[in-house]
Design a protein around this motif. Structure first.
Motif, PDB file in Angstrom:
ATOM      1  N   UNK A 299       8.354  68.483   3.992  1.00  0.00           N
ATOM      2  CA  UNK A 299       6.949  67.767   3.517  1.00  0.00           C
ATOM      3  C   UNK A 299       6.990  66.359   4.067  1.00  0.00           C
ATOM      4  N   UNK A 300       5.794  65.828   4.431  1.00  0.00           N
ATOM      5  CA  UNK A 300       5.764  64.364   4.744  1.00  0.00           C
ATOM      6  C   UNK A 300       4.385  63.923   4.752  1.00  0.00           C
ATOM      7  N   UNK A 301       4.203  62.636   5.032  1.00  0.00           N
ATOM      8  CA  UNK A 301       2.625  62.143   5.039  1.00  0.00           C
ATOM      9  C   UNK A 301       2.759  61.219   6.379  1.00  0.00           C
ATOM     10  N   UNK A 302       1.779  61.538   7.247  1.00  0.00           N
ATOM     11  CA  UNK A 302       1.320  60.776   8.379  1.00  0.00           C
ATOM     12  C   UNK A 302       0.198  60.033   8.206  1.00  0.00           C
ATOM     13  N   UNK A 303       0.416  58.876   8.296  1.00  0.00           N
ATOM     14  CA  UNK A 303      -0.657  58.017   8.004  1.00  0.00           C
ATOM     15  C   UNK A 303      -1.026  57.126   9.191  1.00  0.00           C
ATOM     16  N   UNK A 304      -2.366  57.141   9.406  1.00  0.00           N
ATOM     17  CA  UNK A 304      -3.217  56.682  10.637  1.00  0.00           C
ATOM     18  C   UNK A 304      -3.928  55.609   9.974  1.00  0.00           C
TER      19      UNK A 304
END
Length: 397
Positions: A78-83
């Motif tokens: 699990x991870x978050x990709x922040x743009x």
């Protein structure tokens, strides 16, 4: 600042820190090991007596181990990709969710903790916040509307409008919170007293019976400054503890200290103690009328109080001598299920068939199978007979 970031810095990837992975990974690995070792240990120490029990144990271990292994893999996946203008949430076993900033209505924080991103349209997105954050991460989410803060601000504005001036309203709110703290402290003390050492009995039971009544009185006269539910973002003083906890202890004492025989006789009293407080709470607390099921929840929660008060009144206010019967003990055991604890299995006596009765730990230790115990039956003040079991050599009180 986010707009000044160069395109090369995006997306930023966030996941659990090394320390979080080691900690949670260790817990999950240990849980998975328990699920594997437990059936092996049971098989080595002896077969499960009932085939259904073996199936249930195997199913539990498979599910327990599977969930632990799933969590262990998800911890690294699990991870978050922040743009700069969007966020992507990547979770094991689920489709990746991408939200543009203009699609996000606002954010909330739930217990666990869990970050919730509410959309203008569509279902909200929940994100576990066990992620290693940095200044950019915090700044990105700080730029999203804080719906929790807005809810609190609206509720506080309503409370501040209750006073002639803002200062008066603020003092009234602070006073309400002090009253709630005192009542909550008194509830915790009374409940601990009633659970561990209920002596003197009359005083403890009276405190437990009166606390919910006092709480309802405070709620009725509080001018909307008190809450019965303790919901998030509700700045009102909370009275959930004195409304709920005393009834649970009263029920516990009614189950363990004596046995009521003519249960049906108390039905009317139980109904009055159940319906009456529920109706009053609905009248005093508008929030309970917001959803049709909320009064039903409180009816269930107040069930312990509704049974405990009449049962104890029937026992405590009774008078007259006891009718004593000597009964043979057919068995003894300690149950861990509902209504568990030390129990004696008694032979038929009077109008009673064979039954298991909760007794004190002292009586349980002193009594052997085949011996006889004395059952003291008394007429209750509300018409329901009740009895206690004691050692025959002890003179009844």
């Amino acid at each position: 600042m986010l707009q000044r970031e160069t395109a090369a810095t995006w997306p930023r990837v966030y996941g659990p820190s090394r320390r979080q992975r080691l900690w949670f990974g260790g817990v999950l690995a240990a849980s998975a090991a328990v699920g594997i070792v437990l059936p092996i240990a049971v098989a080595l120490t002896g077969p499960v007596s009932v085939p259904l029990g073996a199936v249930a144990l195997a199913a539990f271990c498979v599910v327990f181990t599977g969930l632990s292994a799933w969590g262990l893999v998800a911890l690294w996946y699990d991870r978050i990709l922040l743009h700069a203008d969007a966020i992507e949430v990547v979770r094991l076993g689920r489709a990746t969710v991408r939200l543009r900033r203009d699609e996000i209505r606002g954010r909330r924080v739930l217990p666990a903790p869990t970050l919730v991103l509410e959309r203008h349209e569509g279902r909200p997105v929940r994100i576990g916040v066990a992620f290693e954050a940095d200044a950019t991460f915090e700044e990105w989410f700080a730029s999203v509307r804080d719906l929790d803060r807005e809810d609190v601000a609206r509720a506080e504005a309503v409370l501040l409008a209750l006073g002639p001036t803002q200062a008066d309203a603020m003092r009234a709110m602070q006073s309400a919170r002090r009253v709630a703290r005192v009542m909550n402290a008194a509830t915790l003390i009374a409940c601990a007293w009633g659970t561990v050492y209920p002596r003197p009995r009359a005083l403890v039971l009276a405190m437990l019976a009166v606390l919910p009544i006092v709480a309802m009185g405070v709620l009725a006269t509080g001018g909307g400054r008190y809450s019965t539910e303790g919901e998030r973002n509700d700045p009102r003083a909370r009275l959930a503890l004195p409304l709920v906890m005393p009834g649970a202890v009263l029920l516990l004492r009614a189950l363990y200290d004596f046995t009521t025989m003519d249960v049906g006789v108390l039905a009317g009293w139980v109904g009055a103690c159940l319906v009456g407080p529920t109706v009053l709470l609905v009248l005093f607390e508008p929030a309970l009328r917001a959803r049709w099921w909320k009064p039903l929840v409180f009816t269930v929660v107040l069930g312990g109080y509704a049974w405990g008060v009449p049962a104890h009144a029937n026992m405590m206010l009774s008078s007259g001598p006891a009718t004593t019967t000597e009964v043979e003990v057919l068995g003894k055991f300690v149950s861990s299920g509902q209504g568990g604890g030390p129990q004696l299995h008694l032979a038929p006596w009077g109008e009673r068939d064979e039954e298991s009765v909760r007794v004190s730990r002292a009586l349980y230790r002193e009594t052997e199978v085949g011996e006889r115990v004395c059952v003291d039956v008394r007429d209750g003040a509300l018409g329901a007979r009740w009895f206690v079991v004691r050692a025959c050599e002890i003179t009844p009180p």
